[in-house]
Design a protein around this motif. Structure first.
Motif, PDB file in Angstrom:
ATOM      1  N   ARG A 192       0.811  -1.213   0.000  1.00  0.00           N
ATOM      2  CA  ARG A 192       0.000   0.000   0.000  1.00  0.00           C
ATOM      3  C   ARG A 192       0.850   1.271   0.000  1.00  0.00           C
ATOM      4  NH1 ARG A 192      -2.881   1.255   4.003  1.00  0.00           N
ATOM      5  NH2 ARG A 192      -4.757   1.965   2.947  1.00  0.00           N
ATOM      6  N   ARG A 193       2.047   1.199   0.579  1.00  0.00           N
ATOM      7  CA  ARG A 193       2.989   2.325   0.628  1.00  0.00           C
ATOM      8  C   ARG A 193       2.390   3.582   1.273  1.00  0.00           C
ATOM      9  NH1 ARG A 193       6.053   2.108  -5.276  1.00  0.00           N
ATOM     10  NH2 ARG A 193       6.816  -0.049  -5.090  1.00  0.00           N
ATOM     11  N   PRO A 194       1.842   3.464   2.478  1.00  0.00           N
ATOM     12  CA  PRO A 194       1.325   4.663   3.150  1.00  0.00           C
ATOM     13  C   PRO A 194       2.463   5.438   3.815  1.00  0.00           C
ATOM     14  CG  PRO A 194       1.050   2.798   4.581  1.00  0.00           C
ATOM     15  CD  PRO A 194       1.676   2.257   3.321  1.00  0.00           C
ATOM     16  N   GLN A 195       2.134   6.619   4.276  1.00  0.00           N
ATOM     17  CA  GLN A 195       3.107   7.381   5.049  1.00  0.00           C
ATOM     18  C   GLN A 195       3.217   6.767   6.444  1.00  0.00           C
ATOM     19  OE1 GLN A 195       2.236  11.532   5.333  1.00  0.00           O
ATOM     20  NE2 GLN A 195       4.040  12.014   6.579  1.00  0.00           N
ATOM     21  N   LEU A 196       4.437   6.513   6.894  1.00  0.00           N
ATOM     22  CA  LEU A 196       4.655   5.861   8.185  1.00  0.00           C
ATOM     23  C   LEU A 196       4.686   6.899   9.306  1.00  0.00           C
ATOM     24  CD1 LEU A 196       7.434   3.274   7.233  1.00  0.00           C
ATOM     25  CD2 LEU A 196       4.964   2.909   7.388  1.00  0.00           C
ATOM     26  N   PRO A 197       4.286   6.511  10.507  1.00  0.00           N
ATOM     27  CA  PRO A 197       4.364   7.447  11.641  1.00  0.00           C
ATOM     28  C   PRO A 197       5.806   7.832  11.934  1.00  0.00           C
ATOM     29  CG  PRO A 197       2.982   5.545  12.166  1.00  0.00           C
ATOM     30  CD  PRO A 197       3.678   5.220  10.887  1.00  0.00           C
ATOM     31  N   THR A 198       5.993   9.007  12.429  1.00  0.00           N
ATOM     32  CA  THR A 198       7.327   9.491  12.800  1.00  0.00           C
ATOM     33  C   THR A 198       7.246  10.206  14.137  1.00  0.00           C
ATOM     34  OG1 THR A 198       6.958  11.571  11.600  1.00  0.00           O
ATOM     35  CG2 THR A 198       8.042   9.779  10.385  1.00  0.00           C
ATOM     36  N   GLY A 199       8.402  10.458  14.719  1.00  0.00           N
ATOM     37  CA  GLY A 199       8.480  11.251  15.933  1.00  0.00           C
ATOM     38  C   GLY A 199       7.682  10.681  17.086  1.00  0.00           C
ATOM     39  N   ARG A 200       6.893  11.547  17.720  1.00  0.00           N
ATOM     40  CA  ARG A 200       6.123  11.131  18.895  1.00  0.00           C
ATOM     41  C   ARG A 200       5.112  10.044  18.546  1.00  0.00           C
ATOM     42  NH1 ARG A 200       1.177  12.182  20.848  1.00  0.00           N
ATOM     43  NH2 ARG A 200       0.876  12.078  23.123  1.00  0.00           N
ATOM     44  N   SER A 201       4.484  10.151  17.390  1.00  0.00           N
ATOM     45  CA  SER A 201       3.498   9.137  17.000  1.00  0.00           C
ATOM     46  C   SER A 201       4.141   7.760  16.897  1.00  0.00           C
ATOM     47  CB  SER A 201       2.845   9.511  15.661  1.00  0.00           C
ATOM     48  OG  SER A 201       2.137  10.729  15.770  1.00  0.00           O
ATOM     49  N   LEU A 202       5.346   7.694  16.363  1.00  0.00           N
ATOM     50  CA  LEU A 202       6.053   6.417  16.251  1.00  0.00           C
ATOM     51  C   LEU A 202       6.367   5.857  17.633  1.00  0.00           C
ATOM     52  CD1 LEU A 202       7.502   4.250  14.604  1.00  0.00           C
ATOM     53  CD2 LEU A 202       9.514   5.753  14.549  1.00  0.00           C
ATOM     54  N   LEU A 244      -3.302   8.750  10.602  1.00  0.00           N
ATOM     55  CA  LEU A 244      -2.332   7.665  10.474  1.00  0.00           C
ATOM     56  C   LEU A 244      -2.968   6.464   9.782  1.00  0.00           C
ATOM     57  CD1 LEU A 244      -0.523   7.686  13.946  1.00  0.00           C
ATOM     58  CD2 LEU A 244       0.266   8.648  11.785  1.00  0.00           C
ATOM     59  N   ASP A 245      -2.167   5.761   8.993  1.00  0.00           N
ATOM     60  CA  ASP A 245      -2.657   4.576   8.299  1.00  0.00           C
ATOM     61  C   ASP A 245      -2.814   3.423   9.284  1.00  0.00           C
ATOM     62  OD1 ASP A 245      -3.036   3.133   5.554  1.00  0.00           O
ATOM     63  OD2 ASP A 245      -1.647   1.875   6.674  1.00  0.00           O
ATOM     64  N   LEU A 246      -3.991   2.772   9.233  1.00  0.00           N
ATOM     65  CA  LEU A 246      -4.296   1.700  10.176  1.00  0.00           C
ATOM     66  C   LEU A 246      -3.310   0.544  10.070  1.00  0.00           C
ATOM     67  CD1 LEU A 246      -6.187   0.283  12.214  1.00  0.00           C
ATOM     68  CD2 LEU A 246      -7.493  -0.534  10.262  1.00  0.00           C
ATOM     69  N   PHE A 247      -3.013   0.115   8.854  1.00  0.00           N
ATOM     70  CA  PHE A 247      -2.127  -1.028   8.687  1.00  0.00           C
ATOM     71  C   PHE A 247      -0.709  -0.714   9.135  1.00  0.00           C
ATOM     72  CE2 PHE A 247      -5.496  -2.270   5.711  1.00  0.00           C
ATOM     73  CZ  PHE A 247      -5.691  -3.580   6.108  1.00  0.00           C
TER      74      PHE A 247
END
Length: 393
Positions: free
Chosen positions: A70-80, A190-193
């Motif tokens: 799917r190539r979604p945007q991945l979480p970064t920073g605090r969300s990660l 954020l992308d669920l998967f």
């Protein structure tokens, strides 16, 4: 002679709604049979730490494959960091408690006790002043508490092992309630998967390291145990998450939450069919009361959504398809990256101009006040979808 009127055909929105209902029920069934897979794995010689480590490791591999496609945007920073913590601490603890209870008491009772979590989420929200203790919520809490008392006082729970199993099941409900409360802080886009893959990876690493330190990881006595682990990871984790992802878009989060009440019913029926487990009449009534509390919590929101659906919409928007209804077809979405305050002001300006808001993420819905809430009975394990959830089992 005039021709006969054409036979009525099923419109696209109706087909979409039926498909969404079917997918939500399929997800509930997938999560519901997880107890059957776990019991078979225990019988083949797997213990709880090994089962969960293998389950989350395999599920993470499958989910990362979906993310790569799917190539979604991945979480970064605090969300990660929050997503990693949700997996390594929250999801690992909740699953350990739930599957530990499965090893000690009947799965039917375990599943029903776990469903106290929507009421617990409401209690936490009231304590944190995120929600008001109105009559609807108080009625749901009373219904859930009465159901728990019936289940625990029915005489079917005896012995120290059974008592420990009950405490583990209730502990799993508390852990999942806290998990959902923390996950509400994640951004809604954020992308669920992607988030679920991170959560499962964190849980696999956490449980694996704990097992290595304590020496509790070991190979099962029978090779068939790995078959049950694979079924647990695929049929009771990845597939239900995908079904929830699509189903919530088709029918809305509130309807999906009510449909998720089929999950413990599937567990009760499957365990009765495969292992001969039976609830006492009082436990069955108590379980129905707990499940009724979920419907009480969700029903007004569903009514509010139905009222919103009754409002006139643009001709290019298909009624009944929540994703299509809320996706602008005549204006681009705001570019990612602005500060939160700027984004909110942008949404308000777009709303004032008659432009629909951005589509809700799976596992969410907008309440009467326009605020997006996590679903108390959803099954998503990542993002702001509760959940269940997409797979709290």
């Amino acid at each position: 002679m005039s021709s006969a009127p054409p036979a009525p055909t099923c419109t696209a929105p109706h087909r979409s709604a039926r498909r969404g209902v079917a997918l939500c029920l399929l997800a509930a069934a997938g999560f519901g049979v997880s107890a059957v897979f776990a019991k078979h794995a225990y019988a083949a010689g797997l213990n709880v730490p090994t089962l969960l480590t293998a389950r989350f490791a395999l599920a993470a591999v499958l989910l990362w494959a979906v993310v790569a496609w799917r190539r979604p945007q991945l979480p970064t920073g605090r969300s990660l960091l929050v997503a990693i913590g949700l997996g390594a601490i929250g999801y690992a603890c909740q699953s350990g408690l739930y599957f530990g209870a499965l090893a000690r008491i009947d799965a039917s009772l375990t599943a029903l006790l776990l469903y106290a979590y929507p009421a617990l989420v409401t209690v936490i929200a009231v304590v944190l002043r995120r929600e008001r203790a109105d009559r609807r919520r108080l009625a749901a809490l009373a219904c859930s508490a009465g159901g728990l008392l019936l289940m625990l006082g029915a005489g079917g729970v005896k012995g120290s092992a059974a008592g420990a199993g009950v405490l583990l099941a209730l502990g799993a409900a508390v852990a999942y309630s806290l998990y959902l409360t923390v996950s509400e802080g994640l951004p809604a886009d954020l992308d669920l998967f992607a988030v679920t893959a991170i959560v499962c990876t964190g849980a696999a690493v956490s449980l694996g390291l704990t097992g290595l330190v304590t020496g509790s990881l070991h190979a099962p006595a029978e090779a068939s145990a790995w078959v049950w682990v694979a079924l647990l990871a695929a049929c009771s984790t990845v597939v239900p998450i995908a079904c929830v992802f699509v189903g919530v878009r088709e029918v809305g989060a509130s309807t999906a939450a009510i449909l998720s009440c089929a999950e413990p019913a599937v567990t009760v029926a499957a365990m009765a069919l495969v292992f001969g487990e039976r609830l006492t009449p009082a436990q069955a009534v108590g379980g129905l009361a707990v499940l009724a509390s979920v419907a009480v919590l969700q029903w007004p929101r569903r009514t509010a959504r139905a009222a919103a659906d009754a409002q006139p919409v643009d001709a290019g928007i298909v009624r009944g398809d929540r994703h299509a209804e809320e996706t602008p077809t005549h204006a681009p979405l705001p570019a990612p990256g602005p500060a939160r305050g700027d984004a909110r002001r942008g949404l308000r300006r777009r709303a004032d101009a008659g432009v629909p808001r951005r589509p809700e993420q799976p596992g969410q819905h907008s309440g009467p006040d326009g605020r997006r809430d996590a679903v108390g009975a959803g099954r998503a394990v990542g993002g702001r979808a509760a959940a269940g959830g997409t797979g709290h089992r």
